[in-house]
Scaffold this active site. Sequence first.
Site, short mmCIF file in Angstrom:
data_model
loop_
_atom_site.label_atom_id
_atom_site.label_comp_id
_atom_site.label_asym_id
_atom_site.label_seq_id
_atom_site.Cartn_x
_atom_site.Cartn_y
_atom_site.Cartn_z
N HIS A 198 29.26 42.92 43.12
CA HIS A 198 28.44 43.96 43.76
C HIS A 198 28.76 43.94 45.26
CE1 HIS A 198 24.70 46.51 43.51
NE2 HIS A 198 24.97 46.48 44.80
N SER B 14 30.93 35.32 44.35
CA SER B 14 30.48 35.04 43.00
C SER B 14 29.86 36.27 42.35
CB SER B 14 29.50 33.86 43.00
OG SER B 14 28.50 34.06 43.96
N CYS C 220 23.05 41.80 37.06
CA CYS C 220 23.43 41.53 38.46
C CYS C 220 22.19 41.34 39.33
CB CYS C 220 24.27 42.69 38.99
SG CYS C 220 24.47 42.69 40.78
N HIS D 25 26.97 49.26 41.76
CA HIS D 25 27.57 47.98 41.41
C HIS D 25 29.11 48.04 41.38
CE1 HIS D 25 27.53 43.96 39.57
NE2 HIS D 25 28.43 44.38 38.70
N CYS E 221 21.74 44.34 42.03
CA CYS E 221 21.48 45.75 41.69
C CYS E 221 20.00 46.10 41.89
CB CYS E 221 21.89 46.02 40.23
SG CYS E 221 23.65 46.38 40.01
N ASN F 228 32.67 38.04 52.00
CA ASN F 228 33.71 37.47 51.15
C ASN F 228 33.94 38.46 50.04
OD1 ASN F 228 33.92 34.98 52.51
ND2 ASN F 228 32.11 34.20 51.44
O1 LIG Z 1 27.27 32.33 49.43
P1 LIG Z 1 28.23 32.51 48.29
O2 LIG Z 1 28.83 33.90 48.26
O3 LIG Z 1 27.66 32.11 46.98
O4 LIG Z 1 29.41 31.49 48.59
C1 LIG Z 1 30.64 31.77 49.18
O5 LIG Z 1 30.52 31.99 50.60
C2 LIG Z 1 30.04 30.88 51.38
C3 LIG Z 1 30.10 31.25 52.84
O6 LIG Z 1 31.40 31.52 53.30
C4 LIG Z 1 30.85 29.60 51.10
O7 LIG Z 1 30.20 28.51 51.71
C5 LIG Z 1 30.99 29.33 49.60
O8 LIG Z 1 31.85 28.24 49.40
C6 LIG Z 1 31.54 30.59 48.90
O9 LIG Z 1 31.64 30.36 47.51
#
Ligand SMILES: O=P(O)(O)O[C@H]1O[C@H](CO)[C@@H](O)[C@H](O)[C@H]1O
Lengths: 341, 341
Positions: free
Chosen positions: B166, B163, B52, B115, B55, B155
């Site tokens: 963590h 993605s 990760c 994590h 981490c 997110n």
């Molecule tokens: O920055 P990350 O976590 O890789 O990406 C994520 O958040 C971003 C901000 O909302 C978006 O633009 C991406 O499409 C999403 O996959």
Amino acid sequence: MESFDLNDHSHRRYNALTGDWVLVSPHRSKRPWQGQQEAVTIEERPQYDPGCYLCPGNLRANGETNPDYPSTFVFTNDFAALQSETPAGSFTKGNLIKAESERGICQVICFSPRHDLTLSEISVPEIRKVVDLWQQQYLELGALDYINYVQIFENKGQVMGSSNPHPHGQIWAQSSVPVEPAKETVQQAQYFQENGRSLLADYLALELEEKTRIVLENEHFVALIPFWAVWPFETMIVSKRHFQHLGQMTDAEKDAFAAIMKQLSEVYDRLFQTSFPYSAGLHQSPTDGQEHPEWHFHMHFYPPLLRSATVKKFMVGYELMGNPQRDITPESAAERLRGLV
Amino acid sequence: MESFDLNDHSHRRYNALTGDWVLVSPHRSKRPWQGQQEAVTIEERPQYDPGCYLCPGNLRANGETNPDYPSTFVFTNDFAALQSETPAGSFTKGNLIKAESERGICQVICFSPRHDLTLSEISVPEIRKVVDLWQQQYLELGALDYINYVQIFENKGQVMGSSNPHPHGQIWAQSSVPVEPAKETVQQAQYFQENGRSLLADYLALELEEKTRIVLENEHFVALIPFWAVWPFETMIVSKRHFQHLGQMTDAEKDAFAAIMKQLSEVYDRLFQTSFPYSAGLHQSPTDGQEHPEWHFHMHFYPPLLRSATVKKFMVGYELMGNPQRDITPESAAERLRGLV
Ligand SMILES: O=P(O)(O)O[C@H]1O[C@H](CO)[C@@H](O)[C@H](O)[C@H]1O
Ligand SMILES: O=P(O)(O)O[C@H]1O[C@H](CO)[C@@H](O)[C@H](O)[C@H]1O
């Protein structure tokens, strides 16, 4: 000092059609992807599925049986978000809490009796029949005095929330003009007032001169990636002639419209060698009894895929809280699609 | 004749904070669901993952090694959508093609060295450290003369494009004010000018009297489902006191803010017995050097799930072409969440 370049530097682009902005980050697609992958469904579908509520001769949720339709078929959605019997009324508290009742009609349109095909796989004459039905529905629904906007659209693919792979689209017709076409009305009306010409006609002229964002064209329509596109491979089909709505389309235009939809969806399918998912929809003048000379007929395609058949663009945190953001330029996306025509 | 009822009939609700509208279709959640199901990840995660990049002690894409941080950790995103060195400039053609360069800074904030945890699983004193870091970042980034807005967000969950599991959030700080906070500025400024009071303070007073959309509250904050909520279980945390931004939060308010975030995310996790995915973000006054007395600090949670841990709401065809649509009323959603406090 380095000078600003659309291909290298982060920037905002203005959406002349809605008044919104999009953040473009050309370098960002280089980041590695470890996140969610979409499932690809490459099942062989049968031409007829006895369990499908859209196939000819099958039973629907409301107890009705679909006719043995040979081309297209339209019916009122059994789980409609809008209903014709909704009583008028409103609910307010001060000026901060405000609701208004909304009457409408939701239709489902089957594009073909064949369960196994998509718009890119049915023939142009068959798509032409879909266009004819859209035209008839737009005129018929729009003529009802409580219907002021007719939204025709298609959700294609599971990733776009489509719950049945049978080729079909929807129509939601309603009393008020939804937010997106309302914004487009304001922008087009302002431009028309100031310049005496259609915003999209002038925009199309610029694009045809520039060529970098054009995907394909025929005698009556152009498919391009708008300068302000939000989705990675978003496109817009614009009519060359300035007219307001489906009801004004000539026979030749209807044929050309069917042809360009088929060609564009074939290009899409080639891009990631997959049945390309998208939401598509027509934008045209409201059916509120006014003339709307500012309106210019067009169709949007919003496809979610970014990198491959399994990796889509997520419109999430920043996009929901701030504004839409894209990772590749519209020009580079158009170049890729153009290479697949 | 039947009279209009918010619980039974389709209607539009006005979003007083942005000026937008949402279509509400109370009956629609009855339709059966045969569409896409999200994968639920119930993997047991290790406390430390050597692969990760978030981490402690691990190598990142840019070759740097993370420190052995004991609580929170902030660094500049290795794949930033905004960069501080972007040269100034613009690109226009007529008044239909318009782009402006955008400078900014993208930060990543780890909420914990662990994590395997999420915001609902770390302690209130630990979340308080995240709030402290947000405050410090808002003030520090906002003080840069080319930064006029600081968007803090998270997110959470693969379905929201995260993605890496963590626990972490992001900050995108930039030269221009993005579309959403810009709309909120207009609406709040207009209300403040007309009434001499904060729009959200007056709205909160209405909601506290009504009670039907309140989820939970503590001494300094209220978590509620806004009357105009778009996502099925969308919530907003609003401060009881009218202040503009994180920099003005008292110690007691920072503690209370940490506590209500934890409590709300626990409620969310209970709803579908899953680590509840969402995008969350703070909205506060722009850092453009003006006072913005109209601004009232708040936080939005936009969770995608509708029916279960695997069935989300799709914002697709109608929602993208027309306007957002929801299938259950905010009042019934609030009742469910309230029952899980
Ligand atoms: O920055 P990350 O976590 O890789 O990406 C994520 O958040 C971003 C901000 O909302 C978006 O633009 C991406 O499409 C999403 O996959
Ligand atoms: O009507 P369907 O295909 O069941 O539903 C789909 O399209 C609708 C209109 O865009 C959306 O509201 C739903 O979230 C989506 O799942």
